[in-house]
Scaffold this active site. Structure first.
Site, mmCIF file in Angstrom:
data_model
loop_
_atom_site.group_PDB
_atom_site.id
_atom_site.type_symbol
_atom_site.label_atom_id
_atom_site.label_comp_id
_atom_site.label_asym_id
_atom_site.label_seq_id
_atom_site.Cartn_x
_atom_site.Cartn_y
_atom_site.Cartn_z
ATOM 1 N N LYS A 112 32.701 14.113 76.382
ATOM 2 C CA LYS A 112 32.812 12.935 75.517
ATOM 3 C C LYS A 112 34.212 12.337 75.591
ATOM 4 C CE LYS A 112 33.993 12.609 71.302
ATOM 5 N NZ LYS A 112 34.217 12.720 69.846
ATOM 6 N N ASP A 130 28.751 10.784 70.665
ATOM 7 C CA ASP A 130 29.244 11.531 69.517
ATOM 8 C C ASP A 130 28.092 11.730 68.544
ATOM 9 O OD1 ASP A 130 28.868 9.061 68.340
ATOM 10 O OD2 ASP A 130 30.855 8.951 67.443
#
Length: 201
Positions: A112, A130
């Site tokens: 991420k 997320d």
């Protein structure tokens, strides 16, 4: 769905405040399990003390801790930042590499983080998954996966590559402002008409 998000969030972008790729990398590492607001409150003083990787590489974790004490998991993040800065200096001349594998290899930086940094600092097409993106992907029946990497793959298959960066920013904003985890504001949602969860949750 993409059109609705474009209408609602035409200028969607990261809410982390940064001036350089290094600042974005540090802010993104700090944002894990923390709010962007708390990160943005801490980083001005942190970056004044350590404006680049060379400066931060000379710091010990206990030197960094006071600047980020109000951010969750600050001790572990301080250790990661100190180690991350040293590796940037040793392997990349102090610069954040424009390379996915190289960013992922840095302490505290996972998939991420790499997607956030490469997309926002270098224009790399990416979808950073997320908690907001994952939740909305499942609510909107874009993915049934709980693993962020698999959610990312599902979203990449559904949306044009050129809109991936916008998509993840818009979904994050929508998750924060409208489609909250516990009490989504379905009555005020521009996507309620084609959301399979409306009336169910």
């Amino acid at each position: 769905m993409l059109g609705a998000l474009e209408t609602l969030y035409p200028d969607a972008r990261t809410e982390l405040e940064f001036r350089t790729p290094f600042e974005l990398l540090v802010a993104t590492v700090l944002s894990a399990q923390a709010t962007d607001v708390s990160v943005n409150a801490a980083t001005p003083a942190l970056f004044a003390a350590y404006p680049d990787a060379h400066a931060m590489s000379a710091a010990q974790p206990e030197d960094i801790e006071p600047f980020i004490r109000r951010i969750g998991l600050f001790r572990g993040k301080a250790r990661n930042l100190a180690a991350l800065a040293r590796l940037l200096v040793e392997r990349h001349g102090g610069e954040v590499p424009n390379d996915f594998g190289a960013v992922v290899a840095l302490p505290g930086a996972g998939r991420k983080t790499a997607n956030v940094v490469l997309s926002n600092a270098f224009g790399y097409p990416a979808i950073a998954v997320d908690t907001h993106v994952g939740r909305l992907a499942r609510r909107l029946a874009l993915s049934v996966q709980t693993n962020p990497d698999r959610v990312e793959t599902d979203l990449q298959k559904l949306f044009p590559r050129g809109r991936w960066v916008f998509l993840h920013h818009a979904l994050i904003l929508h998750g924060r402002r409208v489609c909250a985890a516990r009490r989504p504001a379905c009555g005020a949602c521009v996507m309620a008409g084609f959301c399979p969860k409306v009336g169910v949750e």
